[in-house]
Design a protein around this motif. Sequence first.
Motif, PDB file in Angstrom:
ATOM      1  N   ARG A  22     -16.154   4.396  -2.159  1.00  0.00           N
ATOM      2  CA  ARG A  22     -15.117   4.817  -3.105  1.00  0.00           C
ATOM      3  C   ARG A  22     -13.756   4.694  -2.422  1.00  0.00           C
ATOM      4  NH1 ARG A  22     -18.068  10.402  -5.094  1.00  0.00           N
ATOM      5  NH2 ARG A  22     -19.695   9.426  -6.362  1.00  0.00           N
ATOM      6  N   GLY A  23     -12.839   4.040  -3.099  1.00  0.00           N
ATOM      7  CA  GLY A  23     -11.552   3.764  -2.472  1.00  0.00           C
ATOM      8  C   GLY A  23     -11.632   2.636  -1.459  1.00  0.00           C
ATOM      9  N   GLY A  24     -12.740   1.893  -1.488  1.00  0.00           N
ATOM     10  CA  GLY A  24     -12.962   0.853  -0.483  1.00  0.00           C
ATOM     11  C   GLY A  24     -11.893  -0.217  -0.458  1.00  0.00           C
ATOM     12  N   LEU A  25     -11.392  -0.622  -1.644  1.00  0.00           N
ATOM     13  CA  LEU A  25     -10.349  -1.652  -1.672  1.00  0.00           C
ATOM     14  C   LEU A  25      -9.062  -1.154  -1.016  1.00  0.00           C
ATOM     15  CD1 LEU A  25     -10.360  -3.612  -5.048  1.00  0.00           C
ATOM     16  CD2 LEU A  25     -10.360  -4.518  -2.732  1.00  0.00           C
ATOM     17  N   ALA A  26      -8.713   0.114  -1.243  1.00  0.00           N
ATOM     18  CA  ALA A  26      -7.525   0.675  -0.604  1.00  0.00           C
ATOM     19  C   ALA A  26      -7.726   0.772   0.899  1.00  0.00           C
ATOM     20  CB  ALA A  26      -7.201   2.049  -1.193  1.00  0.00           C
ATOM     21  N   VAL A  27      -8.947   1.141   1.327  1.00  0.00           N
ATOM     22  CA  VAL A  27      -9.262   1.202   2.758  1.00  0.00           C
ATOM     23  C   VAL A  27      -9.146  -0.184   3.383  1.00  0.00           C
ATOM     24  CG1 VAL A  27     -11.098   1.636   4.448  1.00  0.00           C
ATOM     25  CG2 VAL A  27     -10.734   3.240   2.564  1.00  0.00           C
ATOM     26  N   VAL A  28      -9.700  -1.180   2.693  1.00  0.00           N
ATOM     27  CA  VAL A  28      -9.607  -2.565   3.180  1.00  0.00           C
ATOM     28  C   VAL A  28      -8.146  -2.994   3.277  1.00  0.00           C
ATOM     29  CG1 VAL A  28     -10.071  -4.970   2.553  1.00  0.00           C
ATOM     30  CG2 VAL A  28     -11.884  -3.262   2.390  1.00  0.00           C
ATOM     31  N   THR A  29      -7.343  -2.603   2.286  1.00  0.00           N
ATOM     32  CA  THR A  29      -5.918  -2.950   2.297  1.00  0.00           C
ATOM     33  C   THR A  29      -5.221  -2.365   3.516  1.00  0.00           C
ATOM     34  OG1 THR A  29      -5.852  -3.049  -0.121  1.00  0.00           O
ATOM     35  CG2 THR A  29      -3.755  -2.731   1.014  1.00  0.00           C
ATOM     36  N   ILE A  30      -5.554  -1.133   3.867  1.00  0.00           N
ATOM     37  CA  ILE A  30      -4.931  -0.493   5.032  1.00  0.00           C
ATOM     38  C   ILE A  30      -5.386  -1.174   6.322  1.00  0.00           C
ATOM     39  CG2 ILE A  30      -4.779   1.656   6.354  1.00  0.00           C
ATOM     40  CD1 ILE A  30      -5.073   3.124   3.625  1.00  0.00           C
ATOM     41  N   ILE A  31      -6.687  -1.481   6.423  1.00  0.00           N
ATOM     42  CA  ILE A  31      -7.186  -2.177   7.623  1.00  0.00           C
ATOM     43  C   ILE A  31      -6.538  -3.553   7.731  1.00  0.00           C
ATOM     44  CG2 ILE A  31      -9.229  -3.190   8.705  1.00  0.00           C
ATOM     45  CD1 ILE A  31     -10.884  -0.975   7.398  1.00  0.00           C
ATOM     46  N   PHE A  32      -6.484  -4.257   6.616  1.00  0.00           N
ATOM     47  CA  PHE A  32      -5.870  -5.586   6.589  1.00  0.00           C
ATOM     48  C   PHE A  32      -4.395  -5.506   6.964  1.00  0.00           C
ATOM     49  CE2 PHE A  32      -4.167  -9.253   4.001  1.00  0.00           C
ATOM     50  CZ  PHE A  32      -4.724 -10.244   4.800  1.00  0.00           C
ATOM     51  N   GLY A  33      -3.690  -4.470   6.439  1.00  0.00           N
ATOM     52  CA  GLY A  33      -2.284  -4.283   6.777  1.00  0.00           C
ATOM     53  C   GLY A  33      -2.079  -3.978   8.241  1.00  0.00           C
ATOM     54  N   THR A  34      -3.022  -3.246   8.846  1.00  0.00           N
ATOM     55  CA  THR A  34      -2.932  -2.944  10.276  1.00  0.00           C
ATOM     56  C   THR A  34      -3.068  -4.212  11.106  1.00  0.00           C
ATOM     57  OG1 THR A  34      -3.932  -0.774   9.844  1.00  0.00           O
ATOM     58  CG2 THR A  34      -3.879  -1.514  12.133  1.00  0.00           C
ATOM     59  N   ILE A  35      -3.998  -5.076  10.706  1.00  0.00           N
ATOM     60  CA  ILE A  35      -4.167  -6.355  11.413  1.00  0.00           C
ATOM     61  C   ILE A  35      -2.937  -7.235  11.223  1.00  0.00           C
ATOM     62  CG2 ILE A  35      -5.552  -8.465  11.521  1.00  0.00           C
ATOM     63  CD1 ILE A  35      -7.964  -6.757  10.635  1.00  0.00           C
ATOM     64  N   LEU A  36      -2.417  -7.274   9.995  1.00  0.00           N
ATOM     65  CA  LEU A  36      -1.186  -8.040   9.761  1.00  0.00           C
ATOM     66  C   LEU A  36      -0.045  -7.525  10.616  1.00  0.00           C
ATOM     67  CD1 LEU A  36      -0.904  -8.624   5.886  1.00  0.00           C
ATOM     68  CD2 LEU A  36      -1.297 -10.334   7.669  1.00  0.00           C
ATOM     69  N   ALA A  37       0.053  -6.193  10.757  1.00  0.00           N
ATOM     70  CA  ALA A  37       1.133  -5.593  11.551  1.00  0.00           C
ATOM     71  C   ALA A  37       1.089  -6.080  12.985  1.00  0.00           C
ATOM     72  CB  ALA A  37       1.018  -4.068  11.502  1.00  0.00           C
ATOM     73  N   ALA A  38      -0.118  -6.250  13.511  1.00  0.00           N
ATOM     74  CA  ALA A  38      -0.258  -6.697  14.895  1.00  0.00           C
ATOM     75  C   ALA A  38      -0.044  -8.202  15.044  1.00  0.00           C
ATOM     76  CB  ALA A  38      -1.645  -6.325  15.424  1.00  0.00           C
ATOM     77  N   CYS A  39       0.099  -8.902  13.924  1.00  0.00           N
ATOM     78  CA  CYS A  39       0.331 -10.350  13.965  1.00  0.00           C
ATOM     79  C   CYS A  39       1.752 -10.724  13.562  1.00  0.00           C
ATOM     80  CB  CYS A  39      -0.651 -11.068  13.045  1.00  0.00           C
ATOM     81  SG  CYS A  39      -2.380 -10.925  13.511  1.00  0.00           S
ATOM     82  N   LEU A  40       2.302 -10.038  12.557  1.00  0.00           N
ATOM     83  CA  LEU A  40       3.576 -10.462  11.976  1.00  0.00           C
ATOM     84  C   LEU A  40       4.766  -9.707  12.545  1.00  0.00           C
ATOM     85  CD1 LEU A  40       2.565 -10.841   8.212  1.00  0.00           C
ATOM     86  CD2 LEU A  40       2.562 -12.565  10.019  1.00  0.00           C
ATOM     87  N   GLY A  41       4.751  -8.368  12.454  1.00  0.00           N
ATOM     88  CA  GLY A  41       5.884  -7.582  12.925  1.00  0.00           C
ATOM     89  C   GLY A  41       7.100  -7.645  12.018  1.00  0.00           C
ATOM     90  N   VAL A  42       6.930  -8.189  10.809  1.00  0.00           N
ATOM     91  CA  VAL A  42       8.034  -8.303   9.852  1.00  0.00           C
ATOM     92  C   VAL A  42       7.611  -7.597   8.568  1.00  0.00           C
ATOM     93  CG1 VAL A  42       9.535  -9.857   8.567  1.00  0.00           C
ATOM     94  CG2 VAL A  42       8.717 -10.518  10.838  1.00  0.00           C
ATOM     95  N   ILE A  43       8.314  -6.526   8.197  1.00  0.00           N
ATOM     96  CA  ILE A  43       7.919  -5.676   7.083  1.00  0.00           C
ATOM     97  C   ILE A  43       7.834  -6.453   5.763  1.00  0.00           C
ATOM     98  CG2 ILE A  43       8.702  -3.794   5.588  1.00  0.00           C
ATOM     99  CD1 ILE A  43       7.416  -2.822   8.036  1.00  0.00           C
ATOM    100  N   ALA A  44       8.870  -7.196   5.432  1.00  0.00           N
ATOM    101  CA  ALA A  44       8.903  -7.890   4.139  1.00  0.00           C
ATOM    102  C   ALA A  44       7.705  -8.816   3.993  1.00  0.00           C
ATOM    103  CB  ALA A  44      10.204  -8.668   3.997  1.00  0.00           C
ATOM    104  N   ALA A  45       7.345  -9.520   5.079  1.00  0.00           N
ATOM    105  CA  ALA A  45       6.206 -10.442   5.021  1.00  0.00           C
ATOM    106  C   ALA A  45       4.904  -9.685   4.818  1.00  0.00           C
ATOM    107  CB  ALA A  45       6.138 -11.267   6.310  1.00  0.00           C
ATOM    108  N   SER A  46       4.704  -8.571   5.545  1.00  0.00           N
ATOM    109  CA  SER A  46       3.463  -7.799   5.433  1.00  0.00           C
ATOM    110  C   SER A  46       3.300  -7.218   4.034  1.00  0.00           C
ATOM    111  CB  SER A  46       3.452  -6.669   6.466  1.00  0.00           C
ATOM    112  OG  SER A  46       3.424  -7.170   7.782  1.00  0.00           O
TER     113      SER A  46
END
Length: 450
Positions: free
Chosen positions: A102-126
């Motif tokens: 339950r809430g799995g898509l939101a959880v996936v979004t947060i995990i995915f956003g965390t990985i993006l944060a460690a790759c991009l470092g640019v807020i607008a892009a993430s």
Amino acid sequence: MRLLIELSAEAVTILMLGGVFVLVMTGFPIAFVIGSVAFFTGLAVFGPTVTFHILYSRFYDLSLNYPYLAVPLFTFMGVILQHSGVTKDLYQSLYEAMGRLRGGLAVVTIIFGTILAACLGVIAASVTILTLIALAPMITRGYDKSLASGSIVAAGTLGILIPPSIMLVVYAPQAGLSVGQMFMGAVFPGLLLSACYILYVVIRCRLNPALGPAIPEDQITPFDAKKMIRLLKSLVPPILLIIAVLGTIFAGIAPPTEAAAVGCFAAVLLAIAYGKFSWGLMRQAMIETMRVSAFVVMIAAMCYAFVGIFMNAGAGDVVAEFILSVPGGKWMSFFVIMAIVFMLGMFIEWIGIVFIVVPIFSPILTALGFNPLWAGMMICINMQMAFQTPPMAMSIFVLKGTAPKELGVTIGDIIWGVIPFILIIMVVLVLCAVFPEIILWLPEKMIGAA
């Protein structure tokens, strides 16, 4: 030095800070607001000769600040990755692994956003990537619009904290700190924020399943070995990139600026491997890099000018005396500083806050006896809220501008969605205050502080 207008330091403090606050409300670009307040105050108080000398010396010092070279390099790396296809299969693989929750898509979004944060470092892009990939699937599957929007904004904003973060690159030289140590100091707070976001979503959806329903039983397929291999393969490129940048810094192989160049090279190689490399992509990346870098340097130059006039007029001493005289000891003084940063975040972009308050507050925090690295990271964690608190909430505006209109997501939905995540950031700040090792442990383990 003879002043042209006899103004007390207190009057200059009120004039400059009040002038910035009032003019920001007019909607003028922050660089012009800060620069004009500095220039005209300098002319009134010091005259043209001294004012031009202060401005010239500040601009010259800025141009020689070597760590700022990491800003265009990390920006270039982020733009290349954004269009390289590295993240193409990762979101779907994570969804297949956690869709039953339950809430799995939101959880996936947060995990995915965390990985993006460690790759991009640019807020607008993430935030843009998360909105395009995650918002429609969540809402069409019955997710509450506020929960979906808040998850995207909070996860996307992690990119300004989790290294490689442009904010940390800009902050460190202002406070006289190591960029590498700030990178390491941000790792655990960033991961802690991500974990707390996930915990909040899971608990909220457990209490009210209608907010984030799981995949219907008839749509569930077994998570077999083939899907596991697909997930692991999709994780390899971002992990390699993180190792290329943060691994070289932590091991003492290269300082952050050189590590940023390694990251750029790795990003180009990934784009080639995914068949996305083209001269058009390089041109787009270079244009975006120049735009972001010019934006950073323009605001940096104007803020440098502002701080130079502010300090030379004695206004910095006024602020220091006020904060140091706050009753309640050093922790109450620290609370006042954090409250000021939080309130500024509602009206001024993060880069203006960094260049204005850090040179003023850093000596005060040292005088209060706080570890400079810990205090700096606390301010950076605090500024996570600057992206999510109206009226100057860049993450909210990026999501609203990117969200498909047919989804019917309103500004009100987004604001209500981010409020719980702002409260979570406050809780994490308290945890980092009670347990400073959350910030300090990893930097102390670095091999040769970069």
